[in-house]
Enzyme design. Structure first.
Site, PDB file in Angstrom:
ATOM      1  N   GLY A  17     -10.192   2.590 -16.447  1.00 28.41           N
ATOM      2  CA  GLY A  17      -9.992   3.428 -15.257  1.00 28.41           C
ATOM      3  C   GLY A  17     -10.190   4.898 -15.588  1.00 28.41           C
ATOM      4  O   GLY A  17      -9.468   5.772 -15.099  1.00 28.41           O
ATOM      5  N   ALA A  18     -11.220   5.181 -16.397  1.00 27.37           N
ATOM      6  CA  ALA A  18     -11.369   6.521 -16.987  1.00 27.37           C
ATOM      7  C   ALA A  18     -12.290   7.445 -16.199  1.00 27.37           C
ATOM      8  O   ALA A  18     -12.519   8.575 -16.622  1.00 27.37           O
ATOM      9  CB  ALA A  18     -11.879   6.396 -18.424  1.00 27.37           C
ATOM     10  N   ASN A  90      -5.049   1.607 -18.145  1.00 29.43           N
ATOM     11  CA  ASN A  90      -4.740   2.565 -17.075  1.00 29.43           C
ATOM     12  C   ASN A  90      -5.267   2.135 -15.707  1.00 29.43           C
ATOM     13  O   ASN A  90      -4.676   2.500 -14.692  1.00 29.43           O
ATOM     14  CB  ASN A  90      -5.327   3.926 -17.460  1.00 29.43           C
ATOM     15  CG  ASN A  90      -5.367   4.892 -16.295  1.00 29.43           C
ATOM     16  OD1 ASN A  90      -4.364   5.510 -15.949  1.00 29.43           O
ATOM     17  ND2 ASN A  90      -6.537   5.018 -15.660  1.00 29.43           N
ATOM     18  N   SER A 142       4.917   2.844 -13.836  1.00 29.62           N
ATOM     19  CA  SER A 142       5.109   3.799 -12.747  1.00 29.62           C
ATOM     20  C   SER A 142       6.618   3.976 -12.606  1.00 29.62           C
ATOM     21  O   SER A 142       7.393   3.152 -13.115  1.00 29.62           O
ATOM     22  CB  SER A 142       4.532   3.209 -11.453  1.00 29.62           C
ATOM     23  OG  SER A 142       5.021   3.893 -10.321  1.00 29.62           O
ATOM     24  N   TYR A 155       2.356  -3.688  -5.332  1.00 25.27           N
ATOM     25  CA  TYR A 155       2.266  -2.654  -6.370  1.00 25.27           C
ATOM     26  C   TYR A 155       3.563  -2.602  -7.185  1.00 25.27           C
ATOM     27  O   TYR A 155       3.545  -2.603  -8.420  1.00 25.27           O
ATOM     28  CB  TYR A 155       1.989  -1.304  -5.710  1.00 25.27           C
ATOM     29  CG  TYR A 155       1.799  -0.156  -6.695  1.00 25.27           C
ATOM     30  CD1 TYR A 155       0.594  -0.002  -7.376  1.00 25.27           C
ATOM     31  CD2 TYR A 155       2.807   0.776  -6.922  1.00 25.27           C
ATOM     32  CE1 TYR A 155       0.407   1.049  -8.270  1.00 25.27           C
ATOM     33  CE2 TYR A 155       2.629   1.829  -7.812  1.00 25.27           C
ATOM     34  CZ  TYR A 155       1.426   1.963  -8.474  1.00 25.27           C
ATOM     35  OH  TYR A 155       1.252   3.006  -9.364  1.00 25.27           O
ATOM     36  N   ALA A 157       5.829  -4.888  -7.545  1.00 28.79           N
ATOM     37  CA  ALA A 157       5.982  -6.108  -8.359  1.00 28.79           C
ATOM     38  C   ALA A 157       5.103  -6.020  -9.599  1.00 28.79           C
ATOM     39  O   ALA A 157       5.530  -6.361 -10.712  1.00 28.79           O
ATOM     40  CB  ALA A 157       5.608  -7.333  -7.517  1.00 28.79           C
ATOM     41  N   ILE A 188       1.736  11.839  -9.101  1.00 27.71           N
ATOM     42  CA  ILE A 188       0.728  12.628  -9.786  1.00 27.71           C
ATOM     43  C   ILE A 188      -0.430  12.836  -8.802  1.00 27.71           C
ATOM     44  O   ILE A 188      -0.821  11.895  -8.095  1.00 27.71           O
ATOM     45  CB  ILE A 188       0.209  11.879 -11.044  1.00 27.71           C
ATOM     46  CG1 ILE A 188       1.371  11.351 -11.912  1.00 27.71           C
ATOM     47  CG2 ILE A 188      -0.738  12.763 -11.835  1.00 27.71           C
ATOM     48  CD1 ILE A 188       2.261  12.387 -12.550  1.00 27.71           C
TER      49      ILE A 188
HETATM   50  N1  LIG Z   1      -1.121   8.889  -9.354  1.00 20.85           N
HETATM   51  C1  LIG Z   1       0.154   8.550  -9.428  1.00 20.85           C
HETATM   52  O1  LIG Z   1       1.026   9.181  -8.811  1.00 20.85           O
HETATM   53  C2  LIG Z   1       0.584   7.392 -10.277  1.00 20.85           C
HETATM   54  C3  LIG Z   1       1.959   7.167 -10.397  1.00 20.85           C
HETATM   55  C4  LIG Z   1       2.397   6.108 -11.172  1.00 20.85           C
HETATM   56  C5  LIG Z   1       1.489   5.291 -11.811  1.00 20.85           C
HETATM   57  N2  LIG Z   1       0.156   5.523 -11.673  1.00 20.85           N
HETATM   58  C6  LIG Z   1      -0.759   4.610 -12.361  1.00 20.85           C
HETATM   59  O2  LIG Z   1      -1.669   5.327 -13.155  1.00 20.85           O
HETATM   60  C7  LIG Z   1      -2.908   4.622 -13.216  1.00 20.85           C
HETATM   61  C8  LIG Z   1      -4.034   5.549 -12.821  1.00 20.85           C
HETATM   62  O3  LIG Z   1      -3.786   6.007 -11.505  1.00 20.85           O
HETATM   63  P1  LIG Z   1      -4.551   7.248 -10.857  1.00 20.85           P
HETATM   64  O4  LIG Z   1      -3.572   7.925 -10.002  1.00 20.85           O
HETATM   65  O5  LIG Z   1      -5.298   7.993 -11.878  1.00 20.85           O
HETATM   66  O6  LIG Z   1      -5.540   6.443  -9.890  1.00 20.85           O
HETATM   67  P2  LIG Z   1      -7.036   6.776  -9.417  1.00 20.85           P
HETATM   68  O7  LIG Z   1      -7.257   5.913  -8.234  1.00 20.85           O
HETATM   69  O8  LIG Z   1      -7.229   8.234  -9.309  1.00 20.85           O
HETATM   70  O9  LIG Z   1      -7.892   6.246 -10.646  1.00 20.85           O
HETATM   71  C9  LIG Z   1      -7.877   4.886 -11.005  1.00 20.85           C
HETATM   72  C10 LIG Z   1      -9.165   4.554 -11.699  1.00 20.85           C
HETATM   73  O10 LIG Z   1      -9.120   3.158 -12.030  1.00 20.85           O
HETATM   74  C11 LIG Z   1     -10.348   2.580 -11.656  1.00 20.85           C
HETATM   75  N3  LIG Z   1     -10.178   1.175 -11.345  1.00 20.85           N
HETATM   76  C12 LIG Z   1      -9.462   0.641 -10.330  1.00 20.85           C
HETATM   77  N4  LIG Z   1      -9.608  -0.688 -10.321  1.00 20.85           N
HETATM   78  C13 LIG Z   1     -10.426  -1.001 -11.349  1.00 20.85           C
HETATM   79  C14 LIG Z   1     -10.957  -2.208 -11.841  1.00 20.85           C
HETATM   80  N5  LIG Z   1     -10.676  -3.381 -11.263  1.00 20.85           N
HETATM   81  N6  LIG Z   1     -11.755  -2.166 -12.921  1.00 20.85           N
HETATM   82  C15 LIG Z   1     -12.081  -0.994 -13.520  1.00 20.85           C
HETATM   83  N7  LIG Z   1     -11.601   0.206 -13.091  1.00 20.85           N
HETATM   84  C16 LIG Z   1     -10.795   0.180 -12.012  1.00 20.85           C
HETATM   85  C17 LIG Z   1     -10.799   3.369 -10.429  1.00 20.85           C
HETATM   86  O11 LIG Z   1     -12.207   3.228 -10.202  1.00 20.85           O
HETATM   87  C18 LIG Z   1     -10.385   4.788 -10.790  1.00 20.85           C
HETATM   88  O12 LIG Z   1     -11.378   5.475 -11.497  1.00 20.85           O
HETATM   89  C19 LIG Z   1      -2.736   3.406 -12.316  1.00 20.85           C
HETATM   90  O13 LIG Z   1      -2.386   2.282 -13.085  1.00 20.85           O
HETATM   91  C20 LIG Z   1      -1.596   3.809 -11.407  1.00 20.85           C
HETATM   92  O14 LIG Z   1      -0.918   2.708 -10.879  1.00 20.85           O
HETATM   93  C21 LIG Z   1      -0.312   6.544 -10.919  1.00 20.85           C
END
Ligand SMILES: NC(=O)c1ccc[n+]([C@@H]2O[C@H](COP(=O)([O-])OP(=O)(O)OC[C@H]3O[C@@H](n4cnc5c(N)ncnc54)[C@H](O)[C@@H]3O)[C@@H](O)[C@H]2O)c1
Length: 251
Positions: A17-18, A90, A142, A155, A157, A188
Site C-alpha cells: 500500500g505504498a 500497510n 488502528s 473495518y 473487526a 491521519i
Molecule cells: N488514515 C488513517 O487515519 C488511519 C488510521 C488508522 C489506521 N490506518 C491504516 O493505515 C493503513 C494505510 O492507510 P492510509 O490512510 O494510508 O490509506 P490510503 O487509502 O491513503 O492508502 C492505502 C493504500 O493501500 C493501497 N491498497 C488498498 N487495497 C490494496 C490491495 N488490495 N492491494 C494492494 N494495495 C492496496 C491503496 O491503493 C493505497 O495506495 C491502512 O491499513 C489503514 O487501515 C489508517
C-alpha cells in the site's frame, strides 16, 4: 528527510500500500534511512510514478489479496535485493456501511485486504527472514484495534483481528529472531480519511480529542514504523503502538 542517519543501511524491506498515504511515508522514510526494498500497490494506483528515479526500490503492482501475491512479494525482495529483513503490512481499506446494510461482499473484501493478506504475506516472509537470522514485521492496526466506530463493523473487526494476529505471531516468531508489532494510528490525513474529514464535526472532534490538538500526518506514523524496524527495537514485540496524539486516553 530530516534526521536521516542511514539507520536502515543494508536492510531490505517490503511495504504494501505504498503508492500514497501512510505506506508512502513509511517507504520514503525507510529509503531515506538507507533501506532498499519492494514497494507494492494495486495496478492503477500510480505506484511507478510515485517512485520514479528511486533506484533503491522495486515497484510491484499487485493486489495483496491475489493468490500469488505473497510469493511474488518475497521473491521480488530476494531476487532484487538478496533477502528480506522488514515487512510492513500497510495496505488497507475502510469502506463504511450502516450495519444492517453491510453486505457479505463488503465484509469479505475488508477482511481479505486488512487481515487475510497480512497473515498470508507474513507467512511467506518468514523463510526469507529466517535466512537473515531474524526480522521485523510491522502491521497496520488502528485505534479501532481497541475501540468501535459508526459504520465500520468490518473495518473494526479486521483491525481488532490484526492486533490478535500480531500478538500470536510475536509468540510464534520470537524464537526465530522476528519481532511482530502493530501500529494504532488515530485520525491521519490521507485519502482514506478524506471522506470522513468532510463530514460535519468529524475533524473538530478528533482535533479536540487529541490532547496535542491536531490530526496526524503520515510522517507521524512513519517515524514510529522506523523505530519498530530498527535493530535497537529487538526487545519490543507483540506491542500495539498508538499514534493518536493521546486521543484514546482523553475521556
Ligand atoms: N488514515 C488513517 O487515519 C488511519 C488510521 C488508522 C489506521 N490506518 C491504516 O493505515 C493503513 C494505510 O492507510 P492510509 O490512510 O494510508 O490509506 P490510503 O487509502 O491513503 O492508502 C492505502 C493504500 O493501500 C493501497 N491498497 C488498498 N487495497 C490494496 C490491495 N488490495 N492491494 C494492494 N494495495 C492496496 C491503496 O491503493 C493505497 O495506495 C491502512 O491499513 C489503514 O487501515 C489508517
Amino acid at each position: 528527510m530530516k534526521n536521516s542517519q542511514g539507520r536502515l543501511t543494508g536492510k531490505v524491506a517490503i511495504v504494501t500500500g505504498a503508492a500514497t498515504g501512510i505506506g508512502e511515508a513509511v517507504a520514503r522514510r525507510f529509503l531515506a534511512e538507507g533501506a532498499q526494498g519492494v514497494v507494492v500497490d494495486r495496478p492503477g494506483s500510480g505506484l511507478v510514478q510515485t517512485y520514479a528515479g528511486q533506484e533503491a526500490c522495486h515497484c510491484l503492482e499487485c493486489d495483496v489479496t491475489d493468490a500469488d501475491a505473497p510469493q511474488r512479494l518475497v521473491e521480488a525482495a530476494t531476487k532484487n535485493f538478496g533477502g528480506l529483513d522488514i515487512l510492513v503490512n500497510n495496505a488497507g481499506i475502510a469502506p463504511s456501511a450502516a450495519f444492517e446494510e453491510l453486505t457479505d461482499e463488503l465484509w469479505d473484501r475488508t477482511l481479505d485486504v486488512n487481515l487475510r493478506s497480512v497473515f498470508r504475506i507474513s507467512r511467506a516472509a518468514v523463510g526469507a527472514m529466517k535466512q537473515r537470522g531474524g526480522g521485523r514485521i510491522i502491521n497496520l492496526g488502528s485505534v479501532m484495534s481497541e475501540i468501535g466506530g459508526p459504520g465500520l463493523a468490518a473495518y473494526g473487526a479486521s483491525k481488532h483481528a490484526v492486533a490478535g494476529l500480531s500478538k500470536c505471531m510475536a509468540v510464534d516468531l520470537g524464537p526465530l529472531g522476528i519481532t511482530v508489532n502493530y501500529l494504532e494510528p488515530g485520525v491521519i490525513v490521507t485519502n482514506m480519511t478524506r471522506p470522513f474529514l468532510e463530514a460535519p464535526g468529524f475533524r473538530e472532534h478528533w482535533e479536540q480529542k487529541a490532547p496535542v490538538g491536531r490530526l496526524g500526518q503520515p510522517d507521524d506514523v512513519a517515524a514510529c514504523a522506523l523505530f519498530l524496524a530498527l535493530d535497537e527495537a529487538a526487545f519490543v514485540s507483540g506491542f500495539g503502538l498508538r499514534v493518536d496524539g493521546g486521543a484514546l486516553v482523553n475521556f
